[in-house]
Structures are given as C-alpha cells and as structure tokens.
Motif scaffolding. Structure first.
Motif, short mmCIF file in Angstrom:
data_model
loop_
_atom_site.label_atom_id
_atom_site.label_comp_id
_atom_site.label_asym_id
_atom_site.label_seq_id
_atom_site.Cartn_x
_atom_site.Cartn_y
_atom_site.Cartn_z
N GLU A 8 0.89 -1.25 -0.03
CA GLU A 8 0.06 0.03 -0.01
C GLU A 8 0.83 1.08 -0.05
N VAL A 9 1.99 1.15 0.70
CA VAL A 9 3.00 2.30 0.76
C VAL A 9 3.54 2.36 -0.48
N LEU A 10 4.00 1.53 -1.30
CA LEU A 10 4.43 1.40 -2.78
C LEU A 10 3.35 2.23 -3.62
N ARG A 11 2.18 1.55 -3.48
CA ARG A 11 1.08 2.10 -4.44
C ARG A 11 1.31 3.45 -4.12
N ALA A 12 1.09 4.25 -2.77
CA ALA A 12 0.97 5.58 -2.57
C ALA A 12 2.25 6.31 -3.35
N ILE A 13 3.48 5.62 -3.06
CA ILE A 13 4.64 6.39 -3.70
C ILE A 13 4.44 6.42 -5.22
N LEU A 29 3.53 11.06 2.31
CA LEU A 29 2.75 9.94 2.22
C LEU A 29 1.65 10.16 3.34
N LEU A 30 2.09 10.28 4.56
CA LEU A 30 1.03 10.49 5.48
C LEU A 30 0.06 11.67 5.47
N ASP A 31 0.77 12.68 4.94
CA ASP A 31 -0.22 14.02 4.74
C ASP A 31 -1.19 13.52 3.49
#
Length: 341
Positions: A8-13, A29-31
């Motif tokens: 999910e982090v990869l998708r967001a990046i 990412l957190l924002d």
C-alpha cells in the motif's frame, strides 16, 4: 499484514511520483494518504521496500522514487482500473466513426490515443497475414495485364499487377467468370489460405486458362509477404518534450528509436495475440523489460485490435498506467468495431 501494508505504501509512492515527478518522503505519504500507521512505521516500510529493490533514493534526501520492479508490482496489482465515463466513450466513438477509410482510421486512432494519454501513440496497420478476404477484384488494364485488387476484412486494400501472357482485351467473359470463382473460394477465408484454395479453381478451368488462375494465385501469395509492407504510424512525439526531465540523458536516443519503425513493429509484435474471450488483455512492458536498449527508459502499454494488428502508447516509466491501460483498451475496442463493419 505487514507485506500488504508495504505494498500500500508502494502504491502511494507510485501515485504521488507519477503525479508530482518529485521524490516522495514519509511525511508526504502521511499527509496525502490515509495509511493508518505512524511515521516510524512508514519509514520502516520504505526501508524494506528499498531493500527489496522496489524504490530508490535518486539523491541524498528523504524522498524515494519507484524502480522498474516497483512499477511492475504496482501494475500487476492494478486490479481495478477506473473506467472511462459514458461521455468519454461517446466522444471516442464519434471521433473514430467519422473516418472515411483505413488510412483515416489509423491517423485518427493515433491522434486520439496521444491526446487521451499524453504519450506517444503507436499503431500497426492491420496485418494481411492475420486478415480474411472481403473481396477480390480482377481488372484488365490493357493487353495481357491484369490488376488484382485485394480487399480484406479490416478495410486494407492491396493491388498487384499481373502479366498473364495472353491478350485479355476481348476476354471479358473469362475474367468475369474467373472473378466469381475466385471470390467463391476466397471470401471469408484467411488470406494465407487463399492461394491453396485457388488450386480447386484451376482444376475447374480449361487447361489453356489455368496459367491465368496461377498468376492470380501468385499475386495473392505475394500480398502476404509483408516484410517490406508492414507499416506503423505514430503521433504525439512532442509529448516527450513535456516530460523531458524523465529522460535526463537519453531523450534523443528515445526519439531516434521511435523513428525506427522496425523497432516499433518489434515492440508491438511482442504483444500476445488476443484470443476469443480475452479481448480486454493489455500488455505492459516496463523499462528494462523492453528488448531494445534505447527504449529501456520507457514503458509500452499495448493491446491487439481486430485480430489483425496492435496499438498502444510509449512513454516514460513515470506514467499513469491505469489511465493508459483503460485508454488503450477502449480505443482498441472501438477500432475493432469499425473495422468489422
């Protein structure tokens, strides 16, 4: 659970980098995303993704960008692609339906794809070897010369001039009869099967007329020899200048490669042939997966259309893959419908 979270982090990046072209840090990412974890957890996930070779730091900063491998995982997990709106689909249909002939269909298709995706659009002309016969016309053009006009199901037209060795000026009845017999055997058949089927036509002709049938069969067989006839059309090369920073040292090489139509044909011909029931298949080649070195900073999104050719887009690896895939798929669908009419 931690693996799913990292993906999910990869998708967001990937999404943020495609949109902004800037390396993505944990704070961003957190924002921007509801990840539901702490900043420390995100930093740990980014470190794990970097260890796996899915993201890298382009320079000494907190930001990361996806690698080819990261894009590949993102695309492979892209299970739901946002469909085009009804208005968008109607606009595509209207634009392509206005084409007056095959050349116009190809020109409109590439312009449309380039506009929809802001990438370089590429389209292979319908392949004769994967086409079926719609009609064959035989036209005496004076003396012993006969023009063989082949029209295939995709609308492609090929002409061959045949020296028959006999004066056809007063042989209108013979030519008309041969035309009927040839079409009886050829219409609806794959072009590659037609020369063999014409053998039965030869058997039904008087011995002195058989060389004429054989000449027509040779002309049609010659039409399937496409090594010098395969054509590819592209549009939107100026779109690469818009993202020139994605090719810091290789844009000129990419442009030179795009001018080599043999290279483009190889890229498109690498697209698997779509079988019945698999009409929505789209192939994505990312970066180093491309076999031609100058294009290893690009990605290719392509699909087959009409059972007779391939089309797609070429752009930087920092591409909106979801949008490109849905555009390529939708345009191929409408091109297939037009050519099947």
């Amino acid at each position: 659970m931690s693996q799913e979270r990292r993906l999910e982090v990869l998708r967001a990046i990937v999404q943020d980098y495609v949109r902004t072209s800037e390396p993505v840090g944990s704070k961003a990412l957190l924002d921007r995303h509801q990840l539901g974890v702490s900043a420390a957890t995100v930093r740990n996930d980014m470190a794990a993704l970097e260890d796996e070779g899915l993201i890298i730091a382009p320079h000494t900063s907190a930001g990361r960008i996806p690698t080819d491998a990261g894009y590949r995982i993102f695309v492979d997990r892209l299970q739901q692609v946002k469909p085009m709106s009804k208005a968008e689909r109607a606009a595509i249909e209207r634009f392509l339906a206005g084409a007056v002939d095959l050349d116009d269909v190809v020109a409109r298709t590439t312009r449309l794809l380039a506009g929809l995706t802001q990438q370089v659009a590429v389209m292979q002309y319908p392949s004769l070897t994967r086409s079926s016969v719609r009609h064959i016309e035989l036209v005496p053009v004076g003396g012993a010369r006969l023009m063989v006009v082949l029209i295939v199901n995709t609308g492609r037209v090929e002409q061959r001039m045949v020296e028959t060795g006999r004066d056809l000026s007063s042989e209108a009845e013979l030519v008309a009869g041969l035309r009927n017999l040839v079409n009886e055997q050829a219409v609806g058949q794959p072009l590659t099967a037609v020369p063999g089927r014409l053998a039965t036509v030869s058997e039904r002709m008087a011995p002195e007329d058989r060389p004429l049938v054989e000449a027509v069969a040779r002309a049609l067989a010659d039409a399937t020899e496409e090594s010098t006839e395969e054509r590819v059309v592209l549009a939107g090369t100026a779109n690469l200048a818009r993202v020139g920073s994605d090719f810091p040292t290789t844009l000129s090489q990419v442009l030179e490669a795009l001018e080599e139509h043999v290279v483009l044909l190889r890229l498109l011909q690498a697209v698997p042939t779509i079988t019945e029931g698999d009409g929505d298949s789209v192939t994505v080649s990312i970066g180093a997966e491309n076999p031609y070195a100058p294009l290893r900073t690009t990605s290719v999104v392509a699909t087959a259309y009409g059972g007779a050719g391939n089309l797609g887009v070429v752009g930087p690896t920092r591409m909106d893959y979801g949008q490109a895939m849905v555009a390529v798929r939708a345009v191929a669908h409408y091109v297939t419908e037009i050519l099947d009419e």
